[in-house]
Design a protein around this motif. Structure first.
Motif, short mmCIF file in Angstrom:
data_model
loop_
_atom_site.label_atom_id
_atom_site.label_comp_id
_atom_site.label_asym_id
_atom_site.label_seq_id
_atom_site.Cartn_x
_atom_site.Cartn_y
_atom_site.Cartn_z
N ILE A 100 44.85 43.48 29.71
CA ILE A 100 44.84 42.13 30.26
C ILE A 100 46.10 41.44 29.73
O ILE A 100 46.33 41.40 28.52
N ILE A 138 44.72 40.91 40.36
CA ILE A 138 43.55 40.11 40.03
C ILE A 138 43.96 39.21 38.88
O ILE A 138 44.42 39.68 37.83
N LEU A 192 38.13 46.18 41.46
CA LEU A 192 37.92 44.98 40.65
C LEU A 192 38.04 43.76 41.56
O LEU A 192 38.89 43.72 42.44
N THR A 193 37.19 42.78 41.34
CA THR A 193 37.31 41.53 42.09
C THR A 193 37.50 40.39 41.09
O THR A 193 37.26 40.56 39.90
N GLU A 194 37.92 39.24 41.58
CA GLU A 194 38.13 38.10 40.67
C GLU A 194 36.83 37.68 39.99
O GLU A 194 36.83 37.21 38.86
N ASP A 195 35.71 37.86 40.70
CA ASP A 195 34.42 37.50 40.09
C ASP A 195 34.11 38.34 38.86
O ASP A 195 33.42 37.91 37.95
N MET A 196 34.59 39.58 38.85
CA MET A 196 34.28 40.47 37.73
C MET A 196 35.25 40.26 36.59
O MET A 196 34.99 40.66 35.47
N PHE A 197 36.41 39.67 36.88
CA PHE A 197 37.49 39.61 35.91
C PHE A 197 37.34 38.39 35.01
O PHE A 197 36.80 37.36 35.40
N SER A 198 37.79 38.52 33.77
CA SER A 198 37.83 37.38 32.86
C SER A 198 38.96 37.61 31.88
O SER A 198 39.60 38.66 31.89
N VAL A 219 38.40 41.10 27.04
CA VAL A 219 38.11 42.52 27.22
C VAL A 219 36.59 42.74 27.21
O VAL A 219 36.06 43.50 28.01
N ILE A 268 34.83 42.32 30.59
CA ILE A 268 35.07 43.40 31.56
C ILE A 268 34.32 44.67 31.12
O ILE A 268 33.75 45.38 31.95
N GLU A 269 34.30 44.93 29.81
CA GLU A 269 33.55 46.09 29.32
C GLU A 269 32.06 45.93 29.64
O GLU A 269 31.38 46.89 29.98
N LYS A 290 31.41 46.87 33.20
CA LYS A 290 31.46 48.33 33.35
C LYS A 290 30.19 48.98 32.79
O LYS A 290 29.61 49.86 33.42
N LEU A 320 37.76 50.74 36.95
CA LEU A 320 38.06 49.60 37.82
C LEU A 320 39.47 49.78 38.35
O LEU A 320 40.39 50.02 37.59
N VAL A 321 39.61 49.67 39.65
CA VAL A 321 40.93 49.84 40.26
C VAL A 321 41.30 48.54 40.98
O VAL A 321 40.43 47.72 41.26
N PRO A 322 42.59 48.33 41.24
CA PRO A 322 43.01 47.07 41.86
C PRO A 322 42.34 46.86 43.23
O PRO A 322 41.98 47.82 43.90
N PRO A 323 42.21 45.60 43.63
CA PRO A 323 41.57 45.30 44.91
C PRO A 323 42.31 45.96 46.07
O PRO A 323 43.53 46.07 46.04
#
Lengths: 145, 438
Positions: A44, A67, B381-387, B390, B393-394, B397, B416-419
Motif C-alpha cells: 500500500i 484502486i 480488488l474493489t474500492e470497497d475492499m481496500f483501505s 494492511v 485487506i488481510e 482475504k 487480489l488483482v487490480p480491477p
C-alpha cells in the motif's frame, strides 16, 4: 485537525511503484510525504499531496485502473532531537490508543520534524495531544510545506 | 406484487401431466423408430442391448434405451447421426468453440420450427411480447445463441436488434437510443454491460428502458442474478439449451424465477446417477439427460449433458405444469478434484458474490506443489475492499478464504488483482486454469 492522505493499492510486481510515481510525476503531482507498507503479496502506498491536488490525483489514479482511497490522518510536529518521538508516542500509548502506522515528511518546519500518525482512534488522539500541548498541523499548514 | 405471466402456448405449457405423458410416449415411440431405422450407431447399440423399437411402449420404457455421448457426435462428425436425408437438412449449427473437432447438428425445417417455438416460449416467459425491443448480443453464427434468440423473438413479433457479441460501447449506445426492453446475452456479459453502463455514469432507471434479460450459455448463480438485476434494474431470467438438443430454449425461467421449465412436449428430461447410470427420482440431484421427441434431422436419444442439476415437478405459480430444472450446479466433466474434494467453480462464485464489495469476476488456478494440490482464487480488488491499513485487506482475504473453506472444504490462497484485470468473456467465461500435470 485531520489531514487527508491518499492510499493506493500496489501489486507485488516489479516496477509497480515506479509506474505510480511516474504517473503522478507526469501529471505534476507533488508528493509531500510517502510511505509504503509491504507484505508478501501486495503493498500500500500512502502519500500526502496538497489539498488542491487530491481530487486530480484520485482521478488520474482511477483512470489508470488503480484502486485508491482518501482517508484522514494526523500530522504532528515533533522537536527534531532525541526522544522527541518517543514522548509523543508515550502520550498516545498511555491513553490506551494503538498506532497502525507512522511516517514522516521529507521536509522539516523550523526545528520540528513533521510526522504522520494513523492511530486506532483518531479523535481521541487529537484530544490527548492538544491537552499535552503537542503541536499539530492542519491541511492548510501542510499545503505550505 | 402480482406478476403478469405471458404464456406463448398455454395448451402445451399448462397441459395436464397425464395427458403430457401420453403425448411423450407416442412421440418417443416415433423417435425411436425413426432413429433405429436411419442411424446405424443407434441401431447397433439397441441391438447390442437386445432392445427393439417395439419394446418402447410408454415414456417409462425410456430407461431401456442406450445413452448418447458427446464423443458420439465427434466420432460421427459431421453427418453420421442424421436420421433424415441430407437434402432435408436446412440448417447446421455447431458448438460454441471447444478445441479439436467441432460438433455440429443438422436441422430439418421441422427442427428449426420446434426450436423457434421453444425460444418464443422462453422469451414470453421473461415477459417479452409483440411490443418489445429485443437486443440480441449472443454471437450469430454456428453458435445457437444469436440465431436462436433472433428466431424466437421474431416469432413473438418483437422488434429484434441483431447486435451479435462484442463492441460494448456500441451495444450500450444502441440500447439507449433504440430503447431496448429485453436483453439476450451471457450472464457474465450482462454483468460487464451493467458495470460499463454504471462506469459511464448512466442510470438504467432513467437512461434505459430495459425490463428483463434472458441469460444463458453458461452457468450462473442466484447471487449473480441479484447483481445483474441491480446493475441493470431488470428481471434476469435463466435460459438453458444445447446445440445437440436444439439450442437455447430447451428450458427457460418464467418471472417466478424458481427454476427453468423444460419444454417437455419436445424433450424428455431425466436425472441419472453419473456413475451407476440409473434414473433418479425428481428432487434428487444428478446428471441431466435429454431425449428429443419431435426432432427429425438429428434426434438425440438419452443424450448425457454432464450438467448436474435437480428436477422439480410441483406446479409453478405461473400456471405452467412443465417440470422445472434447478440451476446447473456443476459439470461431471469440468468439475475439478482438489485434494480429493470435488469442487465446482459455481460454489466459489457464490461465496465471492456474497462477500460485500467483491466483484464476481474470478479465476481459479489449480496447481500441484510437492505432490499437494493447491488452489489459488484470483479476485479483483474493489474500492470497497481496500483501505489504508494492511490489517483490513488481510482480514478481507482471510474472510474469503474462510468462507471458501467452509462451503467447498478446501483451503484456498486468495490473490487480489487490480480491477478489470481478469478476462471478461463474451462467450463462456474461462474460470479454471489447471496447471497440474495429471
Amino acid at each position: 485537525m485531520f489531514v487527508k492522505q491518499i492510499s493506493i493499492y500496489l501489486e507485488n510486481v516489479k516496477g509497480s511503484l515506479r509506474e505510480i510515481t511516474q504517473l503522478l510525476g507526469d501529471n505534476n503531482i507533488d508528493l509531500k510525504a510517502l510511505s509504503i507498507a509491504d507484505t508478501m503479496s501486495f503493498g500500500i502506498v500512502r502519500c500526502i499531496v496538497a489539498e488542491e491536488q487530491i481530487e486530480k490525483t484520485m482521478e488520474i489514479l482511477r483512470e489508470h485502473g488503480n484502486i485508491a482511497k482518501v482517508n484522514n490522518v494526523i500530522c504532528v510536529c515533533i522537536p527534531d532531537k532525541p526522544s522527541g518521538l518517543s514522548k509523543v508516542l508515550t502520550l498516545i500509548e498511555d491513553a490506551g490508543i494503538s498506532i497502525e502506522y507512522t511516517y514522516s515528511f521529507y521536509k522539516n518546519t523550523g526545528d520540528n520534524a513533521v510526522l504522520i500518525i494513523r492511530p486506532s482512534e483518531k479523535r481521541r488522539t487529537v484530544a490527548v495531544l492538544s491537552e499535552n500541548g503537542i503541536q499539530m498541523l492542519n491541511q492548510a499548514e501542510i499545503d505550505k510545506i | 406484487m402480482e406478476k403478469k405471466h405471458l404464456i406463448y402456448n398455454p395448451e402445451m405449457e399448462c397441459i395436464d401431466r397425464e395427458k403430457l405423458k401420453a403425448i411423450q410416449g407416442q412421440r418417443l415411440r416415433e423417435t425411436v423408430k425413426l432413429t433405429y431405422e436411419n442411424v446405424p450407431l443407434f441401431r447397433k447399440r439397441m441391438d447390442e442391448k437386445g432392445v427393439k423399437p417395439e419394446d418402447i411402449k410408454s415414456v417409462d420404457d425410456i430407461v431401456l434405451l442406450p445413452f448418447t455421448e458427446k464423443t458420439d457426435l465427434r466420432d460421427e462428425f459431421p453427418f453420421g447421426l442424421l436420421a433424415a436425408p441430407k437434402s432435408e437438412i436446412v440448417r447446421i449449427q455447431g458448438s460454441s468453440g471447444t478445441t479439436g473437432k467441432p460438433i455440429v447438428s443438422g436441422y430439418t425445417e421441422n427442427d428449426v420450427e420446434v426450436w423457434t417455438e421453444m425460444v418464443a416460449r422462453s422469451l414470453a416467459g421473461a415477459g417479452c411480447g409483440k411490443d418489445d425491443i429485443v437486443q440480441v448480443c449472443y454471437g450469430y453464427g454456428l453458435f445457437t445463441g444469436g440465431l436462436g434468440a433472433h428466431q424466437g423473438a421474431t416469432r413473438l413479433g418483437a422488434m429484434v436488434i441483431p447486435m451479435s457479441s462484442g463492441n460494448t460501447q456500441r451495444q450500450i449506445m444502441m440500447m439507449k437510443e433504440l430503447g431496448s426492453t429485453i436483453l439476450c446475452c451471457t450472464p457474465s456479459y450482462a454483468t460487464y454491460l451493467g458495470e460499463t453502463i454504471r462506469d459511464m455514469g448512466l442510470d438504467p432507471k432513467k437512461d434505459l428502458k430495459l425490463k428483463a434479460g434472458v441469460f444463458g450459455a453458461e452457468p450462473w448463480t442466484e447471487e449473480m442474478r441479484k447483481r445483474i438485476e441491480e446493475l441493470l434494474d431488470i428481471d434476469a431470467c435463466d435460459i438453458y439449451g444445447l446445440t445437440e438438443i436444439a439450442g437455447p430454449g430447451v428450458a427457460f425461467e418464467c418471472l417466478e424465477k424458481k427454476g427453468m421449465h423444460v419444454n417437455e412436449d419436445h424433450v424428455i428430461p431425466e436425472i441419472i446417477d453419473p456413475v451407476t447410470e440409473k434414473q433418479l427420482p425428481y428432487e434428487t440431484p444428478g446428471e441431466l439427460v435429454f431425449t428429443t421427441i419431435t426432432k427429425t434431422g438429428m434426434p438425440m436419444i438419452r443424450y448425457r449433458t454432464h450438467d448436474i442439476c435437480t428436477l422439480y415437478v410441483d406446479k409453478c405459480e405461473c400456471g405452467r405444469t412443465l417440470v422445472r430444472m434447478g440451476r446447473i450446479t456443476g459439470r461431471t466433466d469440468d468439475m475439478i478434484v482438489i485434494r480429493g474434494v470435488n469442487v465446482f467453480p459455481s460454489q466459489i462464485e457464490s461465496v465471492l458474490v456474497k462477500t460485500n464489495g467483491v466483484a464476481p469476476h474470478y479465476v481459479l488456478v489449480v496447481d500441484r506443489v510437492n505432490s499437494t494440490d493447491t488452489l489459488e482464487v484470483k479476485v479483483e480488488l474493489t474500492e470497497d475492499m481496500f483501505s489504508d491499513t494492511v490489517a483490513h485487506i488481510e482480514e478481507v482475504k482471510n474472510y474469503i478464504a474462510g468462507e471458501i473453506k467452509s462451503v467447498v472444504g478446501v483451503q484456498a490462497k486468495i490473490s487480489l488483482v487490480p480491477p478489470k484485470s481478469l478476462p471478461r468473456s463474451e462467450g463462456k467465461a474461462k474460470r479454471v486454469i489447471d496447471n497440474r500435470k495429471l
